[in-house]
Design a protein around this motif. Structure first.
Motif, PDB file in Angstrom:
ATOM      1  N   ILE A  79      41.085  44.049  28.008  1.00 36.17           N
ATOM      2  CA  ILE A  79      41.735  43.933  29.312  1.00 36.17           C
ATOM      3  C   ILE A  79      42.002  42.471  29.658  1.00 36.17           C
ATOM      4  O   ILE A  79      41.111  41.607  29.562  1.00 36.17           O
ATOM      5  N   ASN A  80      43.230  42.221  30.062  1.00 35.80           N
ATOM      6  CA  ASN A  80      43.669  40.897  30.490  1.00 35.80           C
ATOM      7  C   ASN A  80      42.878  40.465  31.735  1.00 35.80           C
ATOM      8  O   ASN A  80      42.774  41.220  32.707  1.00 35.80           O
ATOM      9  N   ASN A  81      42.332  39.241  31.700  1.00 42.34           N
ATOM     10  CA  ASN A  81      41.591  38.736  32.859  1.00 42.34           C
ATOM     11  C   ASN A  81      42.195  37.447  33.411  1.00 42.34           C
ATOM     12  O   ASN A  81      41.534  36.711  34.150  1.00 42.34           O
ATOM     13  N   LEU A  82      43.446  37.167  33.041  1.00 40.28           N
ATOM     14  CA  LEU A  82      44.136  36.028  33.653  1.00 40.28           C
ATOM     15  C   LEU A  82      44.245  36.245  35.161  1.00 40.28           C
ATOM     16  O   LEU A  82      44.336  37.386  35.626  1.00 40.28           O
ATOM     17  N   LYS A  83      44.265  35.168  35.892  1.00 38.40           N
ATOM     18  CA  LYS A  83      44.335  35.294  37.352  1.00 38.40           C
ATOM     19  C   LYS A  83      45.589  36.056  37.775  1.00 38.40           C
ATOM     20  O   LYS A  83      45.551  36.836  38.730  1.00 38.40           O
ATOM     21  N   ASP A  84      46.701  35.848  37.047  1.00 38.91           N
ATOM     22  CA  ASP A  84      47.939  36.550  37.382  1.00 38.91           C
ATOM     23  C   ASP A  84      47.874  38.045  37.067  1.00 38.91           C
ATOM     24  O   ASP A  84      48.699  38.816  37.549  1.00 38.91           O
ATOM     25  N   ALA A  85      46.901  38.440  36.218  1.00 43.24           N
ATOM     26  CA  ALA A  85      46.783  39.844  35.838  1.00 43.24           C
ATOM     27  C   ALA A  85      45.950  40.651  36.831  1.00 43.24           C
ATOM     28  O   ALA A  85      45.893  41.881  36.740  1.00 43.24           O
ATOM     29  N   LEU A  86      45.301  39.986  37.760  1.00 43.25           N
ATOM     30  CA  LEU A  86      44.473  40.673  38.749  1.00 43.25           C
ATOM     31  C   LEU A  86      45.347  41.265  39.861  1.00 43.25           C
ATOM     32  O   LEU A  86      46.353  40.665  40.236  1.00 43.25           O
ATOM     33  N   PRO A  87      44.989  42.439  40.397  1.00 43.71           N
ATOM     34  CA  PRO A  87      43.839  43.268  40.033  1.00 43.71           C
ATOM     35  C   PRO A  87      44.118  44.118  38.795  1.00 43.71           C
ATOM     36  O   PRO A  87      45.252  44.468  38.507  1.00 43.71           O
ATOM     37  N   GLN A  88      43.042  44.452  38.088  1.00 42.23           N
ATOM     38  CA  GLN A  88      43.150  45.303  36.911  1.00 42.23           C
ATOM     39  C   GLN A  88      42.941  46.764  37.296  1.00 42.23           C
ATOM     40  O   GLN A  88      42.682  47.074  38.456  1.00 42.23           O
ATOM     41  N   ARG A  89      43.032  47.616  36.295  1.00 43.56           N
ATOM     42  CA  ARG A  89      42.756  49.045  36.524  1.00 43.56           C
ATOM     43  C   ARG A  89      41.700  49.534  35.517  1.00 43.56           C
ATOM     44  O   ARG A  89      41.670  49.076  34.374  1.00 43.56           O
ATOM     45  N   GLY A  90      40.868  50.434  35.958  1.00 45.02           N
ATOM     46  CA  GLY A  90      39.872  51.044  35.088  1.00 45.02           C
ATOM     47  C   GLY A  90      38.536  50.339  35.041  1.00 45.02           C
ATOM     48  O   GLY A  90      37.553  50.894  34.563  1.00 45.02           O
ATOM     49  N   THR A  91      38.474  49.108  35.539  1.00 42.93           N
ATOM     50  CA  THR A  91      37.261  48.303  35.403  1.00 42.93           C
ATOM     51  C   THR A  91      36.075  48.875  36.176  1.00 42.93           C
ATOM     52  O   THR A  91      34.934  48.716  35.755  1.00 42.93           O
ATOM     53  N   SER A  92      36.333  49.536  37.294  1.00 45.75           N
ATOM     54  CA  SER A  92      35.225  50.064  38.094  1.00 45.75           C
ATOM     55  C   SER A  92      34.621  51.324  37.490  1.00 45.75           C
ATOM     56  O   SER A  92      33.518  51.724  37.861  1.00 45.75           O
ATOM     57  N   GLU A  93      35.337  51.958  36.555  1.00 42.15           N
ATOM     58  CA  GLU A  93      34.863  53.225  35.998  1.00 42.15           C
ATOM     59  C   GLU A  93      34.356  53.102  34.568  1.00 42.15           C
ATOM     60  O   GLU A  93      33.916  54.092  33.978  1.00 42.15           O
ATOM     61  N   ALA A  94      34.408  51.899  34.004  1.00 44.38           N
ATOM     62  CA  ALA A  94      33.886  51.693  32.659  1.00 44.38           C
ATOM     63  C   ALA A  94      32.368  51.857  32.661  1.00 44.38           C
ATOM     64  O   ALA A  94      31.685  51.480  33.618  1.00 44.38           O
ATOM     65  N   ASP A  95      31.820  52.391  31.589  1.00 50.32           N
ATOM     66  CA  ASP A  95      30.370  52.509  31.447  1.00 50.32           C
ATOM     67  C   ASP A  95      29.739  51.162  31.129  1.00 50.32           C
ATOM     68  O   ASP A  95      28.639  50.855  31.579  1.00 50.32           O
ATOM     69  N   VAL A  96      30.429  50.372  30.309  1.00 51.32           N
ATOM     70  CA  VAL A  96      29.971  49.033  29.961  1.00 51.32           C
ATOM     71  C   VAL A  96      31.174  48.104  30.031  1.00 51.32           C
ATOM     72  O   VAL A  96      32.270  48.460  29.595  1.00 51.32           O
ATOM     73  N   LEU A  97      30.963  46.908  30.582  1.00 52.27           N
ATOM     74  CA  LEU A  97      32.028  45.932  30.730  1.00 52.27           C
ATOM     75  C   LEU A  97      31.549  44.603  30.152  1.00 52.27           C
ATOM     76  O   LEU A  97      30.515  44.077  30.567  1.00 52.27           O
TER      77      LEU A  97
END
Length: 372
Positions: A79-97
């Motif tokens: 998953i892209n974590n560049l500032k311009d890529a925020l907000p992301q999707r799916g991150t709150s539902e991952a089991d491990v990040l």
């Protein structure tokens, strides 16, 4: 011949889309000399020694739900974590990040879902990096990314990961292009529905495998474990001059709430919820820029090191072991006994950052516990 020409044309068309989706040009990455490439080795004795209760989700430690896909692989998505890529999707539902530096001081996330069929809209998808792959290998997960660094691709090839490696650069059926958050780029996303359809129609991929428990989980039917090292109501993790992650402990829900490198709540665009986890694990090791004309970083897993485990508003010092790319991460006691630490059930965030941070830029409740 017509089929070959059609395939070449499709790849050429995919190249343009691949760049827009956050892929990387291989010409900008470090070449790998065949003389420096070793063959895959078998795992040595650095294996977990713990036994867990039966019938648990291997990534959260909770009892498997009635519809848990036993015998099926998990999925790991870059998953892209560049500032311009925020907000992301799916991150709150991952089991491990997972979060760690890739190049230029920026970080990249890898989200792991135990049930790929239920994976929510997830992304923006980014390209593969070897430091993330080494965390993913022991899980034998389906690996979703778009493009790869030369080193990452070499590692996937050497460990014969073809049947689990789903590179969106070649398989456009696994993603769609969403609206850009800025005017300079576009973003690609995937979800469980797309991935399920893709795997059903591609017999060359193998989703038959179940990961063993990744941590020595506290039994889900027992009381949670509270570390004795000290209070941990706020956590600051520095990855570089430009990228960091913060957490605050929500006592009402016994969760750590994540804040991004802008200092803002890290929101999941898919459900408008802030990323919240039960466990925060920070691992320190050597993180160095690779030699030559490349922006890529090398993360050293070979010797293990020290770290910290935060849960239930408390912390403790730990040691970690890994070794070879295909060996599992172990979280063990700091006393040198190599006893696998008990980790509370739930979602886990794992940060890997530089040794210098351990002494200077890692804070728990405003204090560096390593220097306290």
């Amino acid at each position: 011949m017509k089929k070959i020409l059609a395939a070449l044309l499709a790849l050429a068309m995919m190249g343009a889309l691949f760049t827009a989706c956050g892929g990387d040009s291989s010409s900008q990455e470090e070449p790998v000399s065949s003389q420096n490439v070793s063959e895959p080795e078998q795992s040595s004795s650095e294996e977990p020694t713990f036994e867990t209760v039966k019938n648990i989700n291997p990534f959260t430690g909770y009892e498997k739900a009635a519809d848990y896909p036993s015998g099926k692989r998990a999925v790991a998505v870059m998953i892209n974590n560049l500032k311009d890529a925020l907000p992301q999707r799916g991150t709150s539902e991952a089991d491990v990040l997972y979060e760690m530096v890739t190049e230029g001081g920026i970080t990249r996330l890898m989200a792991v879902f135990s049930d790929y069929t239920k994976m929510p809209d997830t992304g923006p998808i980014r390209s593969a990096r070897d430091q993330h792959i080494q965390m993913m290998f022991p899980y034998q997960a389906m690996y979703v990314h778009i493009g790869a660094s030369t080193l990452a691709q070499d590692m996937l090839d050497r460990y014969s990961y073809e049947a689990q490696n789903i590179d969106g650069k070649y398989y456009s059926a696994i993603w769609w292009m969403g609206a850009a958050h800025d005017t300079s780029s576009s973003y690609c996303y995937t979800n469980g529905e797309l991935l399920s359809k893709f795997l059903q129609g591609n017999s060359s991929f193998d989703d038959n495998y179940e990961t063993p428990p990744i941590f020595n989980f506290v039994p889900y039917n027992e009381a949670v474990r509270v570390p004795e090292g000290g209070p941990a109501n706020s956590i600051h993790i520095q990855f570089s001059n430009a990228y960091y992650a913060d957490f605050t402990y929500d006592q009402d829900n016994a969760k750590y709430l994540k804040y991004d490198t802008r200092g803002q709540a890290q929101i999941d665009e898919g459900n408008n919820r802030q990323v919240a986890v039960d466990n925060v694990i920070v691992l320190f090791t050597s993180v160095t820029k690779r030699p030559g004309d490349t922006p890529l970083f090398e993360v050293d897993y070979s010797n293990g090191g020290y770290g910290y485990y935060m849960t239930q508003g408390r912390y403790e010092q730990i040691r970690w072991l890994k070794g070879l790319p295909n060996q599992p991460l172990r979280i063990v006691d700091a006393g040198g006994n190599e006893i696998d630490v008990e980790i509370n059930c739930g979602k886990t965030y794992v940060a890997v950052t530089d040794l210098e941070t351990m002494f200077n830029q890692f804070n728990v409740d405003g204090v560096n516990p390593h220097n306290a």
